[in-house]
Design a protein around this motif. Structure first.
Motif, PDB file in Angstrom:
ATOM      1  N   LYS A 108       1.917   5.109   0.116  1.00  0.00           N
ATOM      2  CA  LYS A 108       1.385   6.193   0.924  1.00  0.00           C
ATOM      3  C   LYS A 108       1.614   7.582   0.325  1.00  0.00           C
ATOM      4  O   LYS A 108       0.907   8.528   0.694  1.00  0.00           O
ATOM      5  N   TYR A 122       5.669   3.084   1.670  1.00  0.00           N
ATOM      6  CA  TYR A 122       4.627   2.066   1.600  1.00  0.00           C
ATOM      7  C   TYR A 122       4.615   1.201   2.850  1.00  0.00           C
ATOM      8  O   TYR A 122       5.579   1.149   3.607  1.00  0.00           O
ATOM      9  N   ASP A 124       0.851  -1.187   0.000  1.00  0.00           N
ATOM     10  CA  ASP A 124       0.000   0.000   0.000  1.00  0.00           C
ATOM     11  C   ASP A 124       0.888   1.240   0.000  1.00  0.00           C
ATOM     12  O   ASP A 124       1.530   1.550   1.010  1.00  0.00           O
TER      13      ASP A 124
END
Length: 425
Positions: free
Chosen positions: A49, A412, A47
């Motif tokens: 950021k 991330y 994920d």
């Protein structure tokens, strides 16, 4: 689509096995065999950021298989053997809309990860006394070439390797690798620099040699030389010492040094990189407290092979790697083995690594800072029907900042969930 190159190699493997059929009559060749099928269910989610990330998330869910048939040796002064390996992975989820995830090959024409991939290979071997020669696919764990077992399929090399233990306490290793099969590829290809310019200027081979000498059960020294033809030369020197402090305390210290420079035609130009690292770990019962320091010297990044082949002989090697020009990095690490609390098979590792002083040219970019946090929690079933079934969770947090606080690179959070089991036949 299952890749044709993998199928073709499988047919070749069958043919070569037929040639070696007479060897099966040799009792040791058969009786000492080791046949196994390793399985790995691997979920990864990264994920990102930072606001300008090309993709907000990448990842996949795959099932992998690693079949190995390791033969024994024939009888006689000069003994022969033959090994077979086959790896295959199938994507269960994570195709369209997600970019390359470092596990499944990516099909640019379709804009998605492929459905499956795999490869198979043979390894011929010859043994004389305490010296062993292998030709074919190899899985080295050397300072100059290392497998990658951190994703789904394992990075392997192709060529020849010889290892000798004829002299007590001394292990000598040498050889030549001409190709590599990286962790997210079905193919074999010549080696080049992963962190070099975009042009993939390939080398004809990696020549290497070195050895490890154990002065005592607690003290050993290692030296290796590697030459990636027309790209770089590499020297490695390592020293490892275990010291019993008494009262159940033990201290392990690793000193490691690399020297890298260009070779021959210098296909990637001048390479100026040296590094030294120190890692010391205090152990007591199930606890282990470690602290490490690593320093890059010179104007070049530490050279790594295509497929991002790992270099765990660097004490701070990790997802970020901390190998940029002039970078200094330190590490704090804690391990705990829950066997000390009566729960064998359960282990925890957590660490924090921070790198500073990267030489990025003008505009005070040498002030940038990068950091990584890791948590690894794993459990292996110790008994019963599910004995040796393994579960692991890995959490990786990466942050990079310039001196002004502006995001500099991919920030991330990544989670990996891994389930493993090996059938032995």
């Amino acid at each position: 689509m299952f890749q044709k190159s993998w199928v073709n190699r499988g047919l070749c493997t069958t043919a070569v096995m037929g040639i070696f059929t007479p060897l099966v009559a040799q009792a040791d060749f058969v009786d000492d065999r080791q046949i196994s099928l390793g399985t790995r269910n691997f979920y990864i989610d990264r994920d990102f950021k930072q606001s300008d990330a090309p993709k907000s998330r990448i990842g996949s869910w795959t099932q992998g298989f690693d079949f190995r048939a390791i033969s024994g040796y024939t009888e006689g002064t000069l003994q022969f053997g033959l090994d077979l390996s086959a790896q295959y992975a199938y994507r269960l989820d994570g195709g369209g809309g997600r970019g390359p995830d470092s596990i499944i090959p990516y099909d640019d024409s379709k804009g998605e990860q492929v459905r499956d991939y795999g490869r198979a290979a043979l390894t011929g071997k010859v043994r004389y006394n305490k010296t062993e020669l292998k030709i074919g696919e190899l899985r080295p764990t050397l300072p100059v070439a290392y497998i990658d077992d951190s994703r789904q399929l394992i990075t392997t090399y192709h060529g020849v390797q010889i290892e000798s233990k004829e002299i007590d306490n001394l292990t000598l290793t040498g050889g030549r690798f001409t190709e590599i099969s990286s962790r997210e590829s079905s193919n074999r290809e010549k080696m080049y620099l992963f962190n070099g310019p975009d042009m993939q200027r390939r080398s004809d081979g990696l020549n290497f040699g070195g050895g490890t000498y154990a002065f005592s059960p607690n003290l050993s020294a290692t030296y290796f030389y590697g030459q990636l033809e027309d790209i770089y030369q590499q020297h490695y020197l390592g020293l490892m010492y275990n010291h019993d402090l008494g009262a159940g305390y033990g201290l392990k210290t690793d000193l490691r040094y690399f020297n890298n420079k260009e070779d021959g035609k210098a296909l990637y130009g001048e390479i100026d990189n040296r590094s030294y690292g120190l890692m010391t770990t205090l152990k007591k019962g199930g606890h282990a407290f470690g602290i490490g320091y690593q320093r890059m010297l010179g104007e070049s990044t530490f050279p790594t092979l295509n497929g991002y082949a790992p270099q765990p002989y660097l004490v701070n090697w990790s997802t970020v790697a901390f190998v940029k020009p002039n970078e200094s990095s330190w590490q704090l690490r804690y391990d705990y083995n829950f066997a000390a609390m009566g729960v064998p098979g359960l282990k925890l590792m957590t660490r924090y690594i921070r790198g500073t002083g990267v030489d990025r040219g003008s505009n005070a970019l040498d002030q940038n800072v990068e950091s990584e946090r890791n948590i690894v929690l794993g459990y292996v079933v110790q008994s019963g029907t599910l004995k040796d079934l393994g579960f692991e969770w890995r959490r990786i947090d990466v942050k990079t900042r310039y001196g002004s606080g502006r995001a500099a690179g991919p920030d991330y959070q990544e989670n990996r969930l891994i389930t493993t089991y090996t059938w032995k036949f």
